[in-house]
Design a protein around this motif. Structure first.
Motif, PDB file in Angstrom:
ATOM      1  N   MET A   1      12.372   0.752   2.549  1.00  0.00           N
ATOM      2  CA  MET A   1      10.997   0.501   2.133  1.00  0.00           C
ATOM      3  C   MET A   1      10.314   1.840   1.903  1.00  0.00           C
ATOM      4  SD  MET A   1       8.046  -1.792   4.056  1.00  0.00           S
ATOM      5  CE  MET A   1       9.239  -2.241   5.278  1.00  0.00           C
ATOM      6  N   GLN A   2       9.952   2.108   0.668  1.00  0.00           N
ATOM      7  CA  GLN A   2       9.334   3.373   0.286  1.00  0.00           C
ATOM      8  C   GLN A   2       7.815   3.240   0.264  1.00  0.00           C
ATOM      9  OE1 GLN A   2      10.710   6.409  -0.274  1.00  0.00           O
ATOM     10  NE2 GLN A   2       8.677   7.231  -0.664  1.00  0.00           N
ATOM     11  N   ILE A   3       7.138   4.071   1.064  1.00  0.00           N
ATOM     12  CA  ILE A   3       5.675   4.112   1.077  1.00  0.00           C
ATOM     13  C   ILE A   3       5.229   5.154   0.054  1.00  0.00           C
ATOM     14  CG2 ILE A   3       3.618   4.611   2.446  1.00  0.00           C
ATOM     15  CD1 ILE A   3       5.383   4.008   4.946  1.00  0.00           C
ATOM     16  N   THR A   4       4.368   4.740  -0.852  1.00  0.00           N
ATOM     17  CA  THR A   4       3.827   5.652  -1.849  1.00  0.00           C
ATOM     18  C   THR A   4       2.307   5.588  -1.808  1.00  0.00           C
ATOM     19  OG1 THR A   4       5.734   5.246  -3.284  1.00  0.00           O
ATOM     20  CG2 THR A   4       3.781   6.210  -4.319  1.00  0.00           C
ATOM     21  N   LEU A   5       1.671   6.743  -1.791  1.00  0.00           N
ATOM     22  CA  LEU A   5       0.224   6.822  -1.969  1.00  0.00           C
ATOM     23  C   LEU A   5      -0.007   7.289  -3.391  1.00  0.00           C
ATOM     24  CD1 LEU A   5      -1.072   8.538   1.302  1.00  0.00           C
ATOM     25  CD2 LEU A   5      -0.558   6.134   0.869  1.00  0.00           C
ATOM     26  N   ARG A   6      -0.887   6.589  -4.092  1.00  0.00           N
ATOM     27  CA  ARG A   6      -1.177   6.948  -5.476  1.00  0.00           C
ATOM     28  C   ARG A   6      -2.593   6.533  -5.822  1.00  0.00           C
ATOM     29  NH1 ARG A   6      -1.754   2.476  -8.339  1.00  0.00           N
ATOM     30  NH2 ARG A   6      -0.446   0.648  -8.100  1.00  0.00           N
ATOM     31  N   PRO A   7      -3.132   7.085  -6.902  1.00  0.00           N
ATOM     32  CA  PRO A   7      -4.465   6.643  -7.334  1.00  0.00           C
ATOM     33  C   PRO A   7      -4.435   5.154  -7.693  1.00  0.00           C
ATOM     34  CG  PRO A   7      -3.836   8.670  -8.455  1.00  0.00           C
ATOM     35  CD  PRO A   7      -2.619   8.180  -7.734  1.00  0.00           C
ATOM     36  N   PHE A   8      -5.532   4.488  -7.427  1.00  0.00           N
ATOM     37  CA  PHE A   8      -5.657   3.093  -7.850  1.00  0.00           C
ATOM     38  C   PHE A   8      -5.694   3.029  -9.362  1.00  0.00           C
ATOM     39  CE2 PHE A   8      -7.143   2.226  -3.525  1.00  0.00           C
ATOM     40  CZ  PHE A   8      -6.556   0.993  -3.294  1.00  0.00           C
ATOM     41  N   GLU A   9      -5.305   1.895  -9.894  1.00  0.00           N
ATOM     42  CA  GLU A   9      -5.398   1.597 -11.316  1.00  0.00           C
ATOM     43  C   GLU A   9      -6.108   0.256 -11.459  1.00  0.00           C
ATOM     44  OE1 GLU A   9      -1.387   1.583 -12.760  1.00  0.00           O
ATOM     45  OE2 GLU A   9      -1.029   3.638 -12.094  1.00  0.00           O
ATOM     46  N   PRO A  10      -6.802   0.038 -12.562  1.00  0.00           N
ATOM     47  CA  PRO A  10      -7.496  -1.247 -12.736  1.00  0.00           C
ATOM     48  C   PRO A  10      -6.586  -2.462 -12.532  1.00  0.00           C
ATOM     49  CG  PRO A  10      -8.244   0.295 -14.389  1.00  0.00           C
ATOM     50  CD  PRO A  10      -7.104   0.968 -13.662  1.00  0.00           C
ATOM     51  N   ARG A  11      -5.321  -2.336 -12.891  1.00  0.00           N
ATOM     52  CA  ARG A  11      -4.391  -3.461 -12.744  1.00  0.00           C
ATOM     53  C   ARG A  11      -4.105  -3.819 -11.281  1.00  0.00           C
ATOM     54  NH1 ARG A  11       0.847  -1.673 -11.443  1.00  0.00           N
ATOM     55  NH2 ARG A  11       1.133   0.567 -11.755  1.00  0.00           N
ATOM     56  N   ASP A  12      -4.554  -2.996 -10.344  1.00  0.00           N
ATOM     57  CA  ASP A  12      -4.317  -3.248  -8.918  1.00  0.00           C
ATOM     58  C   ASP A  12      -5.291  -4.252  -8.318  1.00  0.00           C
ATOM     59  OD1 ASP A  12      -2.239  -1.334  -8.850  1.00  0.00           O
ATOM     60  OD2 ASP A  12      -3.669   0.281  -8.445  1.00  0.00           O
TER      61      ASP A  12
ATOM     62  N   GLN B   1      -4.808   2.084  16.964  1.00  0.00           N
ATOM     63  CA  GLN B   1      -4.657   3.168  17.937  1.00  0.00           C
ATOM     64  C   GLN B   1      -3.207   3.657  17.972  1.00  0.00           C
ATOM     65  OE1 GLN B   1      -6.325   2.153  21.836  1.00  0.00           O
ATOM     66  NE2 GLN B   1      -7.642   0.675  20.797  1.00  0.00           N
ATOM     67  N   SER B   2      -2.277   2.734  17.966  1.00  0.00           N
ATOM     68  CA  SER B   2      -0.860   3.081  18.006  1.00  0.00           C
ATOM     69  C   SER B   2      -0.443   3.859  16.767  1.00  0.00           C
ATOM     70  CB  SER B   2      -0.023   1.804  18.143  1.00  0.00           C
ATOM     71  OG  SER B   2       1.350   2.111  18.115  1.00  0.00           O
ATOM     72  N   ALA B   3      -0.870   3.407  15.590  1.00  0.00           N
ATOM     73  CA  ALA B   3      -0.524   4.106  14.348  1.00  0.00           C
ATOM     74  C   ALA B   3      -1.058   5.530  14.362  1.00  0.00           C
ATOM     75  CB  ALA B   3      -1.064   3.335  13.144  1.00  0.00           C
ATOM     76  N   LEU B   4      -2.289   5.700  14.816  1.00  0.00           N
ATOM     77  CA  LEU B   4      -2.882   7.034  14.876  1.00  0.00           C
ATOM     78  C   LEU B   4      -2.118   7.930  15.845  1.00  0.00           C
ATOM     79  CD1 LEU B   4      -6.620   5.960  14.831  1.00  0.00           C
ATOM     80  CD2 LEU B   4      -5.467   7.293  13.047  1.00  0.00           C
TER      81      LEU B   4
ATOM     82  N   GLU C   1       0.358   9.814   7.826  1.00  0.00           N
ATOM     83  CA  GLU C   1       1.017  11.122   7.773  1.00  0.00           C
ATOM     84  C   GLU C   1       0.969  11.719   6.367  1.00  0.00           C
ATOM     85  OE1 GLU C   1       4.185  10.354  11.428  1.00  0.00           O
ATOM     86  OE2 GLU C   1       4.826  10.007   9.367  1.00  0.00           O
ATOM     87  N   GLU C   2       1.200  10.888   5.369  1.00  0.00           N
ATOM     88  CA  GLU C   2       1.167  11.367   3.985  1.00  0.00           C
ATOM     89  C   GLU C   2      -0.254  11.774   3.581  1.00  0.00           C
ATOM     90  OE1 GLU C   2       2.550   9.769  -0.394  1.00  0.00           O
ATOM     91  OE2 GLU C   2       3.555   8.938   1.365  1.00  0.00           O
ATOM     92  N   MET C   3      -1.241  10.999   4.023  1.00  0.00           N
ATOM     93  CA  MET C   3      -2.624  11.309   3.670  1.00  0.00           C
ATOM     94  C   MET C   3      -3.101  12.580   4.365  1.00  0.00           C
ATOM     95  SD  MET C   3      -4.871  10.449   1.599  1.00  0.00           S
ATOM     96  CE  MET C   3      -6.239   9.443   1.128  1.00  0.00           C
ATOM     97  N   LEU C   4      -2.614  12.858   5.564  1.00  0.00           N
ATOM     98  CA  LEU C   4      -2.975  14.109   6.236  1.00  0.00           C
ATOM     99  C   LEU C   4      -2.524  15.315   5.415  1.00  0.00           C
ATOM    100  CD1 LEU C   4      -2.140  13.281   9.960  1.00  0.00           C
ATOM    101  CD2 LEU C   4      -4.411  13.767   9.006  1.00  0.00           C
TER     102      LEU C   4
ATOM    103  N   GLY D   1       2.962  -3.788  11.762  1.00  0.00           N
ATOM    104  CA  GLY D   1       4.049  -3.610  12.725  1.00  0.00           C
ATOM    105  C   GLY D   1       5.330  -3.058  12.130  1.00  0.00           C
ATOM    106  N   LYS D   2       5.274  -2.487  10.938  1.00  0.00           N
ATOM    107  CA  LYS D   2       6.485  -1.985  10.273  1.00  0.00           C
ATOM    108  C   LYS D   2       6.458  -0.468  10.068  1.00  0.00           C
ATOM    109  CE  LYS D   2       7.164  -6.401   8.100  1.00  0.00           C
ATOM    110  NZ  LYS D   2       7.379  -7.214   6.955  1.00  0.00           N
ATOM    111  N   GLY D   3       5.482   0.217  10.668  1.00  0.00           N
ATOM    112  CA  GLY D   3       5.381   1.663  10.537  1.00  0.00           C
ATOM    113  C   GLY D   3       4.736   2.136   9.250  1.00  0.00           C
ATOM    114  N   ILE D   4       4.251   1.204   8.441  1.00  0.00           N
ATOM    115  CA  ILE D   4       3.671   1.569   7.147  1.00  0.00           C
ATOM    116  C   ILE D   4       2.371   2.341   7.327  1.00  0.00           C
ATOM    117  CG2 ILE D   4       2.691   0.653   5.006  1.00  0.00           C
ATOM    118  CD1 ILE D   4       4.767  -1.676   5.347  1.00  0.00           C
ATOM    119  N   ALA D   5       1.517   1.874   8.226  1.00  0.00           N
ATOM    120  CA  ALA D   5       0.241   2.573   8.443  1.00  0.00           C
ATOM    121  C   ALA D   5       0.487   4.003   8.910  1.00  0.00           C
ATOM    122  CB  ALA D   5      -0.639   1.812   9.431  1.00  0.00           C
ATOM    123  N   THR D   6       1.396   4.178   9.852  1.00  0.00           N
ATOM    124  CA  THR D   6       1.695   5.527  10.343  1.00  0.00           C
ATOM    125  C   THR D   6       2.210   6.411   9.217  1.00  0.00           C
ATOM    126  OG1 THR D   6       2.173   4.695  12.561  1.00  0.00           O
ATOM    127  CG2 THR D   6       3.056   6.863  12.001  1.00  0.00           C
ATOM    128  N   GLY D   7       3.121   5.899   8.413  1.00  0.00           N
ATOM    129  CA  GLY D   7       3.645   6.671   7.289  1.00  0.00           C
ATOM    130  C   GLY D   7       2.563   7.047   6.291  1.00  0.00           C
TER     131      GLY D   7
END
Length: 171
Positions: free
Chosen positions: A1-12, A131-134, A104-107, A95-101
């Motif tokens: 499962m690949q976490i990607t941060l990207r700019p929003f697009e209108p299609r989202d 709290q756990s994710a942080l 970390e990427e946003m930091l 509960g899948k570690g996505i928030a933590t990932g």
């Protein structure tokens, strides 16, 4: 499962509304986050998110599906070296570690894009998942303020977690 941060697009807008229209998400966010959450709300949010330069808000994408949002918001005046972090993901992804990932990427992005030394996030004493994710992302509890959050006719303690630039993992 690949976490990607990207700019929003209108299609989202459809995906954003699909995951954001959830009381279990809205109850942990500020009152600016509406419930119910409509496609129109998503369109307004996406326009706002794209209005900053550099971007402060990104889409959280998993397998080409936008499942949430994360933002880093620099402060001003005597707080100019700090920024506030906020985020949410769709309940089916908890509960899948996505928030933590994503945190970390946003930091990494935040410390590169803005002249800041500290990122902080606020949560309530009952939002244990946040709290756990942080904590997993390296944040430390800086303060507990008693009964400062009033949401849905109930008071909550506010927990403030901080992360310092010099704590950023060296890759």
């Amino acid at each position: 499962m690949q976490i990607t941060l990207r700019p929003f697009e209108p299609r989202d807008a459809d995906a954003l509304a699909k995951y954001a229209n959830n009381y279990n998400i809205s109850k942990n966010l500020t009152n600016k986050f509406p419930f119910p959450y409509t496609k129109k709300d998503a369109e307004i949010f996406i326009t706002w998110a794209l209005s900053h330069n550099p971007l402060q808000v990104m889409a959280i994408e998993i397998d080409r599906d936008v499942i949430g949002s994360i933002g880093i918001h620099p402060l001003a005046d005597i707080y100019a070296k700090s920024a506030e972090l906020g985020y949410w993901i769709g309940e089916s992804f908890w509960g899948k570690g996505i928030a933590t990932g994503a945190i970390e990427e946003m930091l990494v992005y935040g410390f590169e894009a803005f002249d800041i030394d500290r990122v902080f996030a606020r949560t309530t004493q009952v939002n244990l998942a946040s709290q756990s994710a942080l904590k997993k992302a390296g944040f430390v509890l800086e303060a507990k303020l008693n009964a400062t959050i009033f949401k849905n006719n109930e008071y909550f303690d506010e927990l403030i977690f901080g992360f310092r630039k010099d704590s950023l993992k060296k890759n």
